[in-house]
Design a protein around this motif. Structure first.
Motif, PDB file in Angstrom:
ATOM      1  N   GLU A  13      19.821  25.818  10.544  1.00  0.00           N
ATOM      2  CA  GLU A  13      19.063  25.307  11.690  1.00  0.00           C
ATOM      3  C   GLU A  13      19.831  24.213  12.422  1.00  0.00           C
ATOM      4  N   ASN A  14      21.117  24.029  12.065  1.00  0.00           N
ATOM      5  CA  ASN A  14      21.974  23.009  12.661  1.00  0.00           C
ATOM      6  C   ASN A  14      21.414  21.602  12.431  1.00  0.00           C
ATOM      7  N   LEU A  15      20.864  21.397  11.242  1.00  0.00           N
ATOM      8  CA  LEU A  15      20.301  20.116  10.834  1.00  0.00           C
ATOM      9  C   LEU A  15      21.028  19.627   9.600  1.00  0.00           C
ATOM     10  N   GLU A  16      21.051  18.315   9.443  1.00  0.00           N
ATOM     11  CA  GLU A  16      21.594  17.726   8.229  1.00  0.00           C
ATOM     12  C   GLU A  16      20.563  16.749   7.684  1.00  0.00           C
ATOM     13  N   GLN A  17      20.285  16.850   6.407  1.00  0.00           N
ATOM     14  CA  GLN A  17      19.346  15.936   5.766  1.00  0.00           C
ATOM     15  C   GLN A  17      20.091  14.635   5.476  1.00  0.00           C
ATOM     16  N   ALA A  18      19.668  13.543   6.103  1.00  0.00           N
ATOM     17  CA  ALA A  18      20.374  12.263   5.987  1.00  0.00           C
ATOM     18  C   ALA A  18      19.816  11.374   4.877  1.00  0.00           C
ATOM     19  N   SER A  19      18.638  11.680   4.377  1.00  0.00           N
ATOM     20  CA  SER A  19      18.050  10.893   3.293  1.00  0.00           C
ATOM     21  C   SER A  19      17.344  11.847   2.339  1.00  0.00           C
ATOM     22  N   ALA A  20      16.939  11.305   1.196  1.00  0.00           N
ATOM     23  CA  ALA A  20      16.161  12.127   0.269  1.00  0.00           C
ATOM     24  C   ALA A  20      14.838  12.507   0.934  1.00  0.00           C
ATOM     25  N   LEU A  21      14.407  13.735   0.689  1.00  0.00           N
ATOM     26  CA  LEU A  21      13.091  14.171   1.168  1.00  0.00           C
ATOM     27  C   LEU A  21      12.120  13.903   0.021  1.00  0.00           C
ATOM     28  N   HIS A  22      11.165  13.018   0.259  1.00  0.00           N
ATOM     29  CA  HIS A  22      10.199  12.653  -0.779  1.00  0.00           C
ATOM     30  C   HIS A  22       8.844  13.241  -0.415  1.00  0.00           C
ATOM     31  N   ALA A  23       8.245  13.962  -1.354  1.00  0.00           N
ATOM     32  CA  ALA A  23       6.951  14.602  -1.113  1.00  0.00           C
ATOM     33  C   ALA A  23       5.987  14.278  -2.243  1.00  0.00           C
ATOM     34  N   GLN A  70      12.909  19.837  21.980  1.00  0.00           N
ATOM     35  CA  GLN A  70      14.204  19.414  22.500  1.00  0.00           C
ATOM     36  C   GLN A  70      14.654  18.221  21.671  1.00  0.00           C
ATOM     37  N   ARG A  71      15.758  18.389  20.966  1.00  0.00           N
ATOM     38  CA  ARG A  71      16.275  17.340  20.088  1.00  0.00           C
ATOM     39  C   ARG A  71      17.286  16.511  20.872  1.00  0.00           C
ATOM     40  N   VAL A  72      16.867  15.322  21.298  1.00  0.00           N
ATOM     41  CA  VAL A  72      17.750  14.465  22.092  1.00  0.00           C
ATOM     42  C   VAL A  72      17.943  13.118  21.400  1.00  0.00           C
ATOM     43  N   CYS A  73      19.117  12.511  21.648  1.00  0.00           N
ATOM     44  CA  CYS A  73      19.432  11.221  21.019  1.00  0.00           C
ATOM     45  C   CYS A  73      18.578  10.115  21.614  1.00  0.00           C
ATOM     46  N   GLU A 106      14.685  11.736   6.656  1.00  0.00           N
ATOM     47  CA  GLU A 106      15.395  11.557   7.918  1.00  0.00           C
ATOM     48  C   GLU A 106      16.408  12.684   8.036  1.00  0.00           C
ATOM     49  N   VAL A 107      16.387  13.368   9.170  1.00  0.00           N
ATOM     50  CA  VAL A 107      17.358  14.422   9.429  1.00  0.00           C
ATOM     51  C   VAL A 107      18.138  14.077  10.686  1.00  0.00           C
ATOM     52  N   THR A 108      19.339  14.627  10.787  1.00  0.00           N
ATOM     53  CA  THR A 108      20.144  14.449  11.993  1.00  0.00           C
ATOM     54  C   THR A 108      20.494  15.824  12.543  1.00  0.00           C
ATOM     55  N   ALA A 109      20.660  15.866  13.868  1.00  0.00           N
ATOM     56  CA  ALA A 109      21.025  17.105  14.555  1.00  0.00           C
ATOM     57  C   ALA A 109      21.810  16.727  15.795  1.00  0.00           C
ATOM     58  N   PRO A 110      22.666  17.619  16.275  1.00  0.00           N
ATOM     59  CA  PRO A 110      23.364  17.327  17.528  1.00  0.00           C
ATOM     60  C   PRO A 110      22.356  17.244  18.674  1.00  0.00           C
ATOM     61  N   CYS A 111      22.526  16.250  19.538  1.00  0.00           N
ATOM     62  CA  CYS A 111      21.666  16.097  20.709  1.00  0.00           C
ATOM     63  C   CYS A 111      21.824  17.339  21.590  1.00  0.00           C
ATOM     64  N   ASP A 112      20.714  17.865  22.069  1.00  0.00           N
ATOM     65  CA  ASP A 112      20.745  19.047  22.931  1.00  0.00           C
ATOM     66  C   ASP A 112      21.408  18.779  24.277  1.00  0.00           C
ATOM     67  N   ARG A 113      21.516  17.516  24.677  1.00  0.00           N
ATOM     68  CA  ARG A 113      22.113  17.184  25.978  1.00  0.00           C
ATOM     69  C   ARG A 113      23.577  16.759  25.873  1.00  0.00           C
ATOM     70  N   CYS A 114      23.910  15.898  24.896  1.00  0.00           N
ATOM     71  CA  CYS A 114      25.277  15.340  24.838  1.00  0.00           C
ATOM     72  C   CYS A 114      26.046  15.713  23.577  1.00  0.00           C
ATOM     73  N   LEU A 115      25.389  16.362  22.632  1.00  0.00           N
ATOM     74  CA  LEU A 115      25.984  16.806  21.360  1.00  0.00           C
ATOM     75  C   LEU A 115      26.292  15.685  20.373  1.00  0.00           C
ATOM     76  N   ALA A 116      25.985  14.425  20.711  1.00  0.00           N
ATOM     77  CA  ALA A 116      26.161  13.325  19.762  1.00  0.00           C
ATOM     78  C   ALA A 116      25.083  13.442  18.672  1.00  0.00           C
ATOM     79  N   PRO A 117      25.343  12.913  17.481  1.00  0.00           N
ATOM     80  CA  PRO A 117      24.327  12.990  16.424  1.00  0.00           C
ATOM     81  C   PRO A 117      23.038  12.247  16.835  1.00  0.00           C
ATOM     82  N   ALA A 118      21.907  12.904  16.637  1.00  0.00           N
ATOM     83  CA  ALA A 118      20.602  12.305  16.932  1.00  0.00           C
ATOM     84  C   ALA A 118      19.827  12.199  15.621  1.00  0.00           C
ATOM     85  N   ARG A 119      19.130  11.072  15.412  1.00  0.00           N
ATOM     86  CA  ARG A 119      18.377  10.823  14.182  1.00  0.00           C
ATOM     87  C   ARG A 119      16.903  11.120  14.396  1.00  0.00           C
ATOM     88  N   PHE A 120      16.289  11.728  13.390  1.00  0.00           N
ATOM     89  CA  PHE A 120      14.867  12.034  13.447  1.00  0.00           C
ATOM     90  C   PHE A 120      14.211  11.617  12.129  1.00  0.00           C
TER      91      PHE A 120
END
Length: 182
Positions: A37-47, A140-143, A70-84
């Motif tokens: 899904e072009n995502l990277e898990q940046a922290s532990a997922l706690h459930a 839309q995943r944007v930074c 917390e996951v990161t993905a490339p920004c849909d507009r500039c391709l820089a890493p965006a944090r979610f």
């Protein structure tokens, strides 16, 4: 499923027949697959939550809980890493897939539109959480909301540097229409 992937937590309906299953699990990056899904898990997922078999429902299961990650993905507009950073609750209902197999024509009312299905005696918690994370992300995943994106002419990231490129589109096929007076 690849043989190398370990089952992290299987929510067994047979076990739910005996008692409610409670879970408090952490999944480190790469334990749940997000790369497709072009995502990277940046922290532990706690459930944290519970799974229970609802009585007299023909095998319907309810899974409730909360997760943080917390996951990161490339920004849909500039391709820089965006944090979610995500922190969300869930209250999900599942029926055995055999319910569909028995009925030739299944009519789903509005209340059942949110019901999922399970097979092989239960659900894997990591699959359920993966789906919840994907559903929680914005379309839309944007930074940032004011991201200027990439210049379509020179390819520069407009957030980092301005460019003097002209981005007007001039289609010669429309010249005849521009000359018409209305």
């Amino acid at each position: 499923r690849p043989a190398s992937r370990l089952t992290l937590m299987f929510l067994s309906v047979k076990e739910m027949e005996l008692r409610k299953i409670r879970f408090d699990e952490s999944f480190e990056p790469a334990q749940i697959e997000f790369a497709s899904e072009n995502l990277e898990q940046a922290s532990a997922l706690h459930a944290v939550g519970s799974a229970e078999l609802l009585k007299n429902t023909g095998g319907q299961v309810r899974i409730q809980g909360r997760y943080t990650v917390e996951v990161t993905a490339p920004c849909d507009r500039c391709l820089a890493p965006a944090r979610f950073p995500l922190d969300a609750g869930f209250d999900l209902f599942y029926k055995p897939v055999s319910v569909i197999a028995r009925a030739e024509e299944v009519e789903i009312d509005e209340g059942e539109a949110q019901i999922g299905f399970y097979e092989n005696g239960g659900l894997e918690l990591e699959d359920l959480l993966r789906e919840q994370v994907l559903l929680a992300l914005p379309m839309q995943r944007v930074c940032s909301e004011d991201c200027k994106g990439i210049c379509p002419v020179c390819g520069k990231n407009r957030n980092e540097a301005e460019c003097d490129c002209r981005t007007e589109i001039h289609d010669h096929r429309l010249e005849a229409l521009r000359k018409l007076e209305i």
